[in-house]
Design a protein around this motif. Structure first.
Motif, short mmCIF file in Angstrom:
data_model
loop_
_atom_site.label_atom_id
_atom_site.label_comp_id
_atom_site.label_asym_id
_atom_site.label_seq_id
_atom_site.Cartn_x
_atom_site.Cartn_y
_atom_site.Cartn_z
N GLU A 94 0.83 -1.20 0.00
CA GLU A 94 0.00 0.00 0.00
C GLU A 94 0.87 1.26 0.00
OE1 GLU A 94 -3.30 1.90 -0.60
OE2 GLU A 94 -3.42 -0.24 -0.21
N THR A 124 -4.77 5.16 0.47
CA THR A 124 -6.19 4.86 0.55
C THR A 124 -6.31 3.36 0.39
OG1 THR A 124 -6.60 6.97 -0.56
CG2 THR A 124 -8.46 5.46 -0.36
N ASP A 126 -8.53 1.04 -0.02
CA ASP A 126 -9.37 0.32 -0.97
C ASP A 126 -9.25 0.86 -2.39
OD1 ASP A 126 -10.59 2.70 -0.40
OD2 ASP A 126 -12.62 1.88 -0.35
N GLU A 127 -8.22 1.66 -2.64
CA GLU A 127 -8.03 2.25 -3.97
C GLU A 127 -6.60 1.98 -4.43
OE1 GLU A 127 -9.25 6.35 -3.65
OE2 GLU A 127 -11.36 5.78 -3.57
N ASN A 128 -6.44 0.93 -5.24
CA ASN A 128 -5.11 0.46 -5.60
C ASN A 128 -4.77 0.62 -7.08
OD1 ASN A 128 -5.58 -0.42 -3.03
ND2 ASN A 128 -4.60 -2.38 -3.28
N GLU A 141 -4.54 9.85 -10.06
CA GLU A 141 -5.25 9.62 -8.81
C GLU A 141 -5.60 8.15 -8.68
OE1 GLU A 141 -9.46 11.18 -8.80
OE2 GLU A 141 -8.72 12.23 -10.58
N ASP A 142 -5.73 7.70 -7.45
CA ASP A 142 -6.08 6.30 -7.21
C ASP A 142 -7.60 6.15 -7.16
OD1 ASP A 142 -6.37 7.66 -4.81
OD2 ASP A 142 -5.48 6.09 -3.60
N ASN A 143 -8.03 4.93 -7.43
CA ASN A 143 -9.46 4.64 -7.35
C ASN A 143 -9.64 3.15 -7.10
OD1 ASN A 143 -12.32 4.90 -7.52
ND2 ASN A 143 -12.04 6.59 -8.94
N ASN A 144 -10.87 2.78 -6.78
CA ASN A 144 -11.20 1.38 -6.56
C ASN A 144 -11.10 0.62 -7.88
OD1 ASN A 144 -12.81 -1.06 -6.40
ND2 ASN A 144 -13.47 -0.32 -4.40
#
Length: 166
Positions: A94, A124, A126-128, A141-144
């Motif tokens: 992470e 974050t 849950d956002e990998n 940017e990260d997101n789910n």
């Protein structure tokens, strides 16, 4: 006369061997890019890109970022909303982002374009998966990873060398 024939042969070979991209891909530098008008999860996007002989896009320089921003801005009207997966992930650890294709840590390259500035994204859990959106100015940017977005495939420009007889 022989010199003229040699020059003509060289020009035709150089023209024939010039790198190009397949239909639907746009060339920039040594890469070909395609923004795909299918919404998919990050993993599905990766599989789709592989089926086209490509990978999710890896952005390694400011010049490449600038090209993609311009290209995506020009075609944004065809994507509602203009949000795209790219090839970065932090599954193994992470907050340690790597490019999927090369497994190179993003922090090891001299260029980054994280949303909010700085040298990395906030952690974050849950956002990998990495994405870019028009609303963020195409910052990273990260997101789910299970969310469905459009995506950008990248492949090396290729040269069709044809058959050499002789």
């Amino acid at each position: 006369m022989a010199l003229l024939a040699v020059v003509a042969l060289l020009v035709s070979v150089l023209t024939f061997c010039e790198a190009d991209c397949p239909d639907g891909f746009s060339k920039h530098g040594g890469s070909c890019y395609k923004a795909v008008r299918i919404k998919a999860t990050w993993a599905e996007s990766d599989v789709y890109c592989h089926s086209a002989g490509a990978d999710l896009a890896t952005i390694e320089t400011a010049e490449e970022q600038h090209y993609l921003e311009g290209h995506l801005s020009a075609i944004a009207g065809a994507f509602d909303p203009p949000q795209f997966w790219i090839g970065g992930e932090d599954f193994a650890e992470e907050g340690t982002w790597v490019w999927l294709k090369s497994k190179t840590p993003i922090s090891a390259q001299s260029y980054s374009n994280w949303i909010g500035g700085g040298s990395s994204l906030p952690i974050t859990f849950d956002e990998n998966c990495l994405m870019v959106t028009r609303d963020s100015g195409y910052k990273w940017e990260d997101n789910n990873c299970d969310d469905h977005y459009f995506f950008i495939c990248e492949k090396d420009a290729y040269a069709d060398l044809g058959i050499i007889i002789g």
